[in-house]
Scaffold this motif. Structure first.
Motif, mmCIF file in Angstrom:
data_model
loop_
_atom_site.group_PDB
_atom_site.id
_atom_site.type_symbol
_atom_site.label_atom_id
_atom_site.label_comp_id
_atom_site.label_asym_id
_atom_site.label_seq_id
_atom_site.Cartn_x
_atom_site.Cartn_y
_atom_site.Cartn_z
ATOM 1 N N ASP A 92 -1.520 8.430 1.227
ATOM 2 C CA ASP A 92 -2.089 9.478 0.382
ATOM 3 C C ASP A 92 -1.017 10.471 -0.049
ATOM 4 N N HIS A 122 -4.115 8.480 -7.356
ATOM 5 C CA HIS A 122 -4.100 7.058 -7.005
ATOM 6 C C HIS A 122 -3.653 6.221 -8.206
ATOM 7 N N LEU A 123 -3.071 5.084 -7.888
ATOM 8 C CA LEU A 123 -2.500 4.214 -8.908
ATOM 9 C C LEU A 123 -3.557 3.303 -9.512
ATOM 10 N N THR A 179 -4.401 4.849 3.264
ATOM 11 C CA THR A 179 -3.567 4.257 2.218
ATOM 12 C C THR A 179 -4.440 3.652 1.134
ATOM 13 N N GLN A 180 -3.834 3.480 -0.038
ATOM 14 C CA GLN A 180 -4.482 2.751 -1.123
ATOM 15 C C GLN A 180 -3.894 1.346 -1.167
ATOM 16 N N GLU A 228 2.217 9.854 -0.450
ATOM 17 C CA GLU A 228 3.086 9.218 -1.449
ATOM 18 C C GLU A 228 2.415 9.164 -2.813
ATOM 19 N N LEU A 229 1.112 8.997 -2.832
ATOM 20 C CA LEU A 229 0.402 8.913 -4.113
ATOM 21 C C LEU A 229 0.441 10.223 -4.876
ATOM 22 N N THR A 230 0.654 11.340 -4.158
ATOM 23 C CA THR A 230 0.731 12.632 -4.858
ATOM 24 C C THR A 230 1.933 12.683 -5.799
ATOM 25 N N SER A 283 0.846 -1.197 0.000
ATOM 26 C CA SER A 283 0.000 0.000 0.000
ATOM 27 C C SER A 283 0.877 1.241 0.000
ATOM 28 N N PHE A 284 0.313 2.351 -0.443
ATOM 29 C CA PHE A 284 0.968 3.651 -0.425
ATOM 30 C C PHE A 284 0.063 4.646 0.283
#
Length: 395
Positions: free
Chosen positions: A239, A248-249, A286-287, A241-243, A236-237
């Motif tokens: 929020d 989102h991936l 997290t995603q 880190e997703l930027t 998971s990543f």
């Protein structure tokens, strides 16, 4: 220095002899003159030796900062799991007669794993078949009665009611025959369940029941079975880190997924995203993501902790410097840069991720900057250096 001590000792001895001949009122003036003479002599002797220059240049090696385009990537901890992980449970209750596999070995789909005592189920099947034959005879008799009543009704020898009763008896007998047939099929199915088979191709786990143990249908777990190729990796990543990926991936905006083994080496097979959560977990922020990898040699095992590097399709322009060149202070990370006068300048930088033995510098450097990569402990802002270009540049 040894000569100085000998000279002073000799002068002291002569002074003692002269002091005995001179009146006491002149001794103070004589002492001051002798001390001045000694200081002048020592300074004259020391002035002949060369002194080190405090501003001598320090020899250093540097690299020239050049911008490079690299894809956006992030690393995180992940855990492996079998693509299919199955608990092997019996479908019928009974005594385990035999284990038919070796624990921890690879088995094929449909391969027999356990044998449960089949005798009670063989008896149940025989009983169900006997009931089926009995019900079949009843159907034959009811059909014969129905035909006879139909003929008699046509000749007005029986009433309509008698014919209706015969028809109803035939329908009941046929329904009973169908029920008996289903009981036979169920008895055959239960008998087949006494041989517990592997539902998928995979690797077996430890047997939780031994021969002679009583197991319950659908509740006792005999063993586990995991499919190791392909194998899945969950990670998971956050929020924040997703930027870095611009949001989102999804499988369509990920170029590739690289698996990093516990020893630090990269797995030879690249993976791909096969699941990406459509929302952020409200509890963890997290995603959740999952990637799949081929694992024919079974080098990765379920439950193993690894690292994954996700590389996006977008790229960015950054600088890459060796990790040893990046230092840390209370105000953040910095590097030493050589200016046009060969003087050291401390340059604050914003560091990103690692790539092998190099560090990605997101901000703080300009094209052509000379970044020092050795003798860093001797350096300080304003120091003069003798720079030499490093022959091997960072990858």
């Amino acid at each position: 220095m040894t000569n100085h001590y000998l000279l002073i000792a000799g002068i002291h001895l002569q002074c003692v002899r002269i002091a005995k001949l001179i009146p006491k009122r002149y001794l103070t003036s004589l002492g001051c003159c002798l001390i001045s003479f000694l200081l002048i002599a020592c300074n004259a002797s020391d002035s002949g030796q060369p002194s080190a220059r405090p501003d001598s240049a320090i020899s250093v090696t540097y690299i020239t900062a050049q911008p490079v385009d690299i894809p956006v990537s992030l690393e995180t901890i992940a855990q492996a799991e079998g693509a299919k992980e199955v608990e092997i449970r019996p479908r019928v209750s009974g005594i385990v007669l035999k284990r038919l596999y070796a624990e921890g070995t690879e088995v094929e789909a449909g391969q027999a794993l356990y044998l449960i005592d089949p005798e009670p189920f063989e008896n149940a099947l025989a009983e169900a078949k006997a009931e089926f034959r009995e019900q079949d005879v009843r159907v034959m008799r009811a059909r014969s009665d129905e035909q006879r009543q139909r003929q008699l009704l046509a000749q007005n020898f029986v009433s309509q009611r008698a014919y209706d009763l015969a028809t109803a008896d035939l329908a009941i007998a046929v329904a009973g025959l169908q029920a008996a047939k289903v009981r036979v099929q169920q008895a055959q199915l239960n008998l087949s369940y006494t041989t517990v088979k592997a539902p998928i191709h995979g690797v077996t786990g430890r047997s939780l029941f031994s021969e002679g143990a009583l197991v319950s249908a659908n509740s006792s777990v005999l063993t586990t079975l995991a499919q190791l190729s392909p194998i899945w990796v969950r990670f998971s990543f956050s929020d924040n880190e997703l930027t870095k990926f611009g949001g989102h991936l999804q499988p369509n905006n990920v170029q590739k997924v690289i698996l990093i083994l516990p020893d630090g080496s990269e797995y030879q097979q690249e993976g791909e995203i096969n699941f990406a959560a459509s929302k952020i977990d409200p509890l963890l922020g997290t995603q959740q993501l999952r990637a799949t990898f081929e694992n024919a040699d079974q080098r990765i095992l379920p439950g193993q902790f690894v690292r994954v590097r996700v590389i996006a399709r977008e790229s960015r322009t950054v600088f890459v410097v060796p990790q040893v060149a990046v230092l840390t202070s209370d105000f953040g990370r910095y590097v030493y840069v050589i200016d046009e006068k060969n003087t050291i300048v401390q340059r604050p930088v914003i560091a990103g991720d690692w790539i092998g033995k190099d560090w990605i510098i997101m901000d703080g450097l300009k094209t052509g900057d000379r970044v020092v990569v050795d003798n860093l402990i001797k350096l300080a802002p304003g120091k003069n250096v003798a720079p030499q270009l490093l022959e091997t540049s960072p990858s």
